[in-house]
Enzyme design. Structure first.
Site, short mmCIF file in Angstrom:
data_model
loop_
_atom_site.label_atom_id
_atom_site.label_comp_id
_atom_site.label_asym_id
_atom_site.label_seq_id
_atom_site.Cartn_x
_atom_site.Cartn_y
_atom_site.Cartn_z
N ILE A 152 59.93 35.46 69.19
CA ILE A 152 61.44 35.41 69.32
C ILE A 152 61.83 36.61 70.21
O ILE A 152 62.68 36.54 70.73
CB ILE A 152 62.08 35.40 67.74
CG1 ILE A 152 61.56 34.10 67.10
CG2 ILE A 152 63.53 35.65 67.73
CD1 ILE A 152 62.16 34.09 65.74
N ASP A 171 57.71 47.73 69.03
CA ASP A 171 56.87 46.95 68.04
C ASP A 171 55.54 47.70 68.17
O ASP A 171 54.64 47.23 69.07
CB ASP A 171 56.69 45.33 68.66
CG ASP A 171 55.97 44.43 67.43
OD1 ASP A 171 55.22 44.70 66.88
OD2 ASP A 171 56.35 43.31 67.41
N THR A 227 69.08 38.57 63.56
CA THR A 227 68.96 37.10 63.20
C THR A 227 67.58 36.93 62.55
O THR A 227 67.06 35.97 62.50
CB THR A 227 68.91 36.25 64.59
OG1 THR A 227 67.71 37.02 65.41
CG2 THR A 227 70.16 36.28 65.27
N ALA A 228 67.05 38.26 61.90
CA ALA A 228 65.72 38.33 61.44
C ALA A 228 65.86 38.25 59.84
O ALA A 228 66.04 37.39 59.31
CB ALA A 228 64.97 39.66 61.79
N ARG A 229 65.93 39.43 59.18
CA ARG A 229 65.87 39.32 57.68
C ARG A 229 67.22 40.26 57.13
O ARG A 229 67.17 41.32 57.81
CB ARG A 229 64.73 39.47 57.00
CG ARG A 229 63.82 38.26 57.17
CD ARG A 229 63.94 37.30 56.24
NE ARG A 229 63.18 36.27 56.25
CZ ARG A 229 62.99 35.38 57.02
NH1 ARG A 229 64.01 35.16 58.01
NH2 ARG A 229 62.06 34.24 56.86
N ASP A 253 73.11 37.05 61.24
CA ASP A 253 72.88 35.59 60.85
C ASP A 253 71.95 35.64 59.37
O ASP A 253 71.64 34.44 59.17
CB ASP A 253 72.08 34.91 62.03
CG ASP A 253 71.72 33.45 61.62
OD1 ASP A 253 72.66 32.65 61.35
OD2 ASP A 253 70.47 33.14 61.85
N GLU A 258 71.24 35.68 49.78
CA GLU A 258 71.62 34.79 50.34
C GLU A 258 71.73 33.39 49.31
O GLU A 258 70.79 33.19 48.56
CB GLU A 258 71.01 34.07 51.58
CG GLU A 258 71.23 34.99 52.62
CD GLU A 258 70.14 34.82 53.92
OE1 GLU A 258 69.35 33.54 54.02
OE2 GLU A 258 70.20 35.39 54.85
N HIS A 277 72.56 32.03 58.37
CA HIS A 277 71.23 32.00 58.55
C HIS A 277 70.86 30.58 59.13
O HIS A 277 69.78 30.12 58.46
CB HIS A 277 70.49 32.19 57.22
CG HIS A 277 69.22 32.59 57.33
ND1 HIS A 277 68.65 33.71 56.49
CD2 HIS A 277 68.31 32.67 58.41
CE1 HIS A 277 67.46 34.10 56.97
NE2 HIS A 277 67.20 33.29 57.90
N ILE A 278 71.58 30.27 60.04
CA ILE A 278 71.10 29.18 60.94
C ILE A 278 70.69 29.34 62.14
O ILE A 278 70.73 28.37 62.89
CB ILE A 278 72.48 28.13 61.00
CG1 ILE A 278 73.58 28.80 61.71
CG2 ILE A 278 72.83 27.79 59.69
CD1 ILE A 278 73.77 29.29 63.03
N GLY A 279 70.02 30.47 62.54
CA GLY A 279 69.41 30.64 63.93
C GLY A 279 68.35 29.70 64.25
O GLY A 279 68.20 29.21 65.21
#
Length: 308
Positions: A152, A171, A227-229, A253, A258, A277-279
Site C-alpha cells: 500500500i 520502513d 489509512t492504516a490503524r 480513515d 471503531e 475505515h472504508i479505504g
C-alpha cells in the site's frame, strides 16, 4: 465436513466457491468476543476468516480443531498472534489484496485536505463563491513522508511521485526501494515532510507513533493522512495540534475506537476530513481480499495433517 468461521455476514462469491469443500459459518456484521466463542464451541472450525471483531485466546481455545486464522485484508492487529503461536495456529494475511483501494483512499484524503474539497463543497451548496478569498495548497514540489513501505505504501508513493512530490520513506523492513522513494529515518520524516501518510501495521512498539512530541517536531502546517490503524495516532494530541495550527489538516480513515462513538471530539472539527475505515472497501478489493483469504487458509490446511 469441516467448518470455516467467517467473522462477518458475507464473503465474495468467488471465495465461497473456493471453499466449497467446507461448511461456512457466518458470525454477522459486528460479532463480539462472546459471539465468536459461542460459535467456535458450537461448530469447532478448522479455520477462521477474520473480517470484523477480535480473535484472542478465548476464541482459539473454544475451537480445538482450529489450525489457521486468515485475515480478510492485510492488518492482523485484531488477532492475538502470540496466543496463536503458542497454540500452533498459523496466522496469514491477504497482503496487497486491497493495496489499490487503500492507496487511492490515502491520495483522495491528501488531495481533499490540500484542496479544501469538503469545505468548499459545503460553501458552494450554501450559496457562496469563494474564488476571491480562497487559496489551496499545491502539492507538486512539496515533500511527503510515507511511513510503511509495503504494497500500500509503495503504491501511494508512486502516485505521490506522479504528482511531482518528493517522497521520503521509512520502513526498517523494506528492501530494494524504487528510485523515487528516498529512504530516511523517522526523524527526517517528522522534520522535512509537508505531508505525512501512514501505511504501517499497528504494533505495541509503534502505538501512539504520532503524538504531541513527534507532531511538535514537524513543520508547522503539516497535512497528516492515516489509512492504516487508528492506534498509530494519539488522537488528543492530534486534536490539539489541529487547533493550534501545527497541523493544518488531517484526513483519517481509521480511529482508535471503531465505530466512532457519538460525541467524539473529532466530530465537527473543520480541519478534519473523515471516512469510516472504508479505504479497503471497494467491490474489487472485496473480491480480492476474500479470494486471497480463502486461498491462504486452504494452503495452510493442505500442508497440515487432517484432524483425527
Amino acid at each position: 465436513m469441516s467448518r470455516v468461521l467467517v467473522t462477518g455476514a458475507d464473503l465474495a462469491p468467488q471465495a465461497v466457491e473456493l471453499l466449497a469443500g467446507h461448511e461456512l459459518v457466518f458470525a454477522g456484521k459486528a460479532p463480539t468476543e462472546e459471539d465468536l466463542v459461542a460459535l467456535c464451541r458450537a461448530h469447532d472450525p478448522v479455520a477462521i476468516i477474520v473480517r470484523y471483531g477480535k480473535v484472542g485466546a478465548a476464541v482459539m481455545d473454544a475451537a480445538p480443531s482450529l489450525k489457521v486464522i486468515s485475515k480478510h485484508g492485510s492488518g492482523t492487529d485484531t488477532i492475538d498472534k502470540a496466543a496463536a503461536r503458542a497454540r500452533g495456529i498459523e496466522v496469514v494475511a491477504a497482503v496487497g489484496a486491497n493495496a489499490a483501494a487503500v492507496s487511492e483512499q490515502a491520495l483522495a484524503l491528501l488531495l481533499a485536505c490540500a484542496k479544501s474539497v469538503v469545505a468548499l463543497d459545503a460553501r458552494m451548496h450554501a450559496g457562496h463563491w469563494d474564488k476571491a478569498t480562497h487559496k489551496s495548497l499545491e502539492l507538486g514540489g512539496r515533500t511527503v513522508g510515507v511511513v510503511g513501505l509495503g504494497a500500500i505504501g509503495l503504491r501511494f508513493a508512486r502516485m505521490a511521485d506522479a504528482l511531482g512530490m518528493r517522497v521520503l520513506g521509512f520502513d526498517p523492513f523494506a528492501n530494494q526501494l524504487p528510485a523515487y522513494v528516498q529512504r530516511v529515518e523517522l526523524d527526517a520524516i517528522w522534520r522535512e515532510s509537508d505531508a505525512i501518510s501512514l501505511h504501517c501495521p499497528l504494533t505495541e512498539d509503534n502505538r501512539g507513533l504520532v503524538n504531541a512530541e513527534t507532531l511538535a517536531r514537524c513543520k508547522r502546517g503539516l497535512i497528516l493522512v492515516n489509512t492504516a490503524r487508528g492506534g498509530l495516532i494519539d488522537e488528543a494530541a492530534l486534536l490539539a495540534a489541529l487547533r493550534s495550527g501545527q497541523v493544518a489538516m488531517a484526513g483519517l480513515d481509521s480511529f482508535a475506537a471503531e465505530p466512532m462513538a457519538p460525541g467524539h471530539p473529532f466530530q465537527g472539527e473543520p480541519k478534519l476530513v473523515l471516512s469510516p475505515h472504508i479505504g479497503g472497501v471497494t467491490s474489487d478489493a472485496y473480491v480480492n481480499m476474500g479470494v486471497a483469504a480463502a486461498r491462504n487458509l486452504l494452503d495452510v490446511l493442505a500442508r497440515q495433517p487432517a484432524a483425527a
